[in-house]
Design an enzyme around this catalytic site. Structure first.
Site, PDB file in Angstrom:
ATOM      1  N   HIS A 132      32.808  46.689  19.636  1.00 15.88           N
ATOM      2  CA  HIS A 132      34.074  47.412  19.577  1.00 15.88           C
ATOM      3  C   HIS A 132      34.489  47.668  18.140  1.00 15.88           C
ATOM      4  CE1 HIS A 132      38.027  48.722  20.967  1.00 15.88           C
ATOM      5  NE2 HIS A 132      38.515  48.044  19.951  1.00 15.88           N
ATOM      6  N   CYS A 181      30.071  57.573  28.581  1.00 13.86           N
ATOM      7  CA  CYS A 181      31.025  57.100  27.578  1.00 13.86           C
ATOM      8  C   CYS A 181      30.324  56.084  26.680  1.00 13.86           C
ATOM      9  CB  CYS A 181      32.250  56.467  28.239  1.00 13.86           C
ATOM     10  SG  CYS A 181      33.308  57.652  29.096  1.00 13.86           S
TER      11      CYS A 181
END
Length: 414
Positions: free
Chosen positions: A65, A363
């Protein structure tokens, strides 16, 4: 001279003096422009890192992330060096090349090739993944919607655990403020809100994070929709923010359920949605993120239950199907998004969705990988959701891929 090598996470280059982060208090002393060197970067550091000249870590992978958000913030980043904290000396000037993953001694200039071509408009929809709401207005004109609103970054920036924010009566408000920025910028284009998916190790550092368990491998632990269901009041707060926006007239929202492992989780998430007054599939589209083999092989159950769209999470799919920690440096070579087993599962999902008239969307990191994107277009995927800095490039890649398929058809049948 190259001092150390790692995994480059983007196309940006930064030059600055090395600043090592050994304890949390060191983050407070950052002035901006330093090359931040840290063993492991976590989400709660992001509010300090957005002014960095570059970031270098010993551990972490391309799909982490922090790597994704720093790329979105245009901060040069190299992860997984293994020994960057040892090799890079405090105060020395280095160049961080986020494309090659090389860290150079002193100042090294790299020529950039700029794509000055126009905007392409392929038939496949080109969407964007958003972690930072503030850039929504810049990218909205270039994208056909948002494939994944990752609201976790807005939570992390408060410095507080979601449960602490809930107890303070602020959780829905924090989510609402960020969602509204994005929904405003993209209206009437569709935006899909992903419910929380924050690993426990990234929550432990926040105020109130001591309630989180210690896990050896958080990416395969308590996260995704399973964690949300175990904390229904937090999940309700997420849905309440969505409901408030709908009441305010925003009709372009959808909800995506992340890291589903079983149909029962998907059903329970929708039940909680109903408790806040949202009727799934009637009031707004609801979809599932396909990130585990168990969902691939039970996709018929999801279709029977009702699913308006699916997104493909190839990073978590590769991790769970290959039994490889995608943040693990020692097994990094085994982490392969294009492993035949992973591709076969992705192809099967796309084919079934096309048969049922369900939108499929890639995604995550794979949506910015040109080779994977071309393959997905050939397999008939409905939409590509890419990183903000890759929209124009991916538009061109998809347009060329579509024209190649058409020409191939004329050759075969013309």
């Amino acid at each position: 001279m190259i001092i150390v090598r790692g995994i480059g996470t983007g196309s940006y280059v930064g030059v600055g003096r090395v600043k090592k982060i050994k304890k949390d208090e060191d983050l407070l002393n950052l002035k901006g422009g330093e090359i931040v060197v840290v063993s492991t970067a976590s989400r709660d550091m992001l509010s300090y890192l957005h002014h960095a000249g570059g970031v270098v870590t010993d551990y972490g992978g391309l799909t982490s992330h922090v790597a994704i958000v720093l790329r979105e913030m245009k901060v040069p980043c190299v992860v997984g060096t293994g020994n960057g904290t040892e090799k890079l000396k405090e105060g020395t000037i280095v160049t961080v090349d986020g494309k090659t993953g090389n860290i150079y001694q002193g100042f090294m200039e790299r020529e950039e090739k700029h794509d000055s071509s126009g905007v392409y408009y392929p038939a496949t929809r080109i969407k964007v993944n958003l972690n930072v709401p503030e850039i929504a207005w810049k990218v909205a004109p270039l994208a056909d919607g948002v494939g994944s609103i990752r609201i976790e970054n807005s939570i992390i920036r408060t410095g507080k655990h979601p449960k602490t924010l809930l107890e303070e009566g602020r959780l829905s408000g924090v989510i609402l403020d960020s969602l509204k920025i994005i929904a405003d910028a993209f209206h009437p284009k569709p935006v899909w809100f992903r419910t929380f998916d924050i690993p426990t190790d990234e929550l432990k550092r926040l105020d109130g994070g001591n309630i989180e368990p210690d896990e050896k491998n958080p990416l395969l632990g308590l996260r995704g929709i399973h964690k949300d269901i175990l904390n229904p009041e937090i999940l309700k707060a997420e849905f309440e923010a969505v409901s408030q926006l709908m009441d305010d007239g925003y009709d372009n929202l959808g909800v995506k359920i992340p890291l589903v492992r079983d149909i029962s989780e998907y059903i329970e998430a929708k039940n909680i949605m109903r408790q806040v007054g949202i009727r799934p599939h009637r009031d707004l589209p609801v979809g599932a993120s396909i990130e585990t083999p168990s969902v691939v092989f039970t996709l018929d159950d999801f279709i029977a239950e009702g699913v308006d769209f699916v997104t493909l999470g190839m990073s978590d799919m590769a991790m769970s199907s290959l039994a490889v920690d995608r943040r693990g440096v020692k097994v990094a070579k085994l982490f392969n998004l294009t492993h035949p087993g992973v591709l076969m599962m992705m192809e099967g999902v796309i084919e079934k969705c096309n048969q049922q008239g369900i939108e499929s969307c890639i995604c995550g990191h794979a949506g910015s990988d040109q080779t994977i994107v071309r393959w997905l277009v050939e397999k008939g995927i409905s939409s590509i959701s890419t990183n903000p800095d890759q929209i124009l490039k991916i538009r061109k890649v998809v347009d060329i891929a579509e024209k190649t398929i058409i020409r191939r058809g004329f050759t075969l049948y013309g």
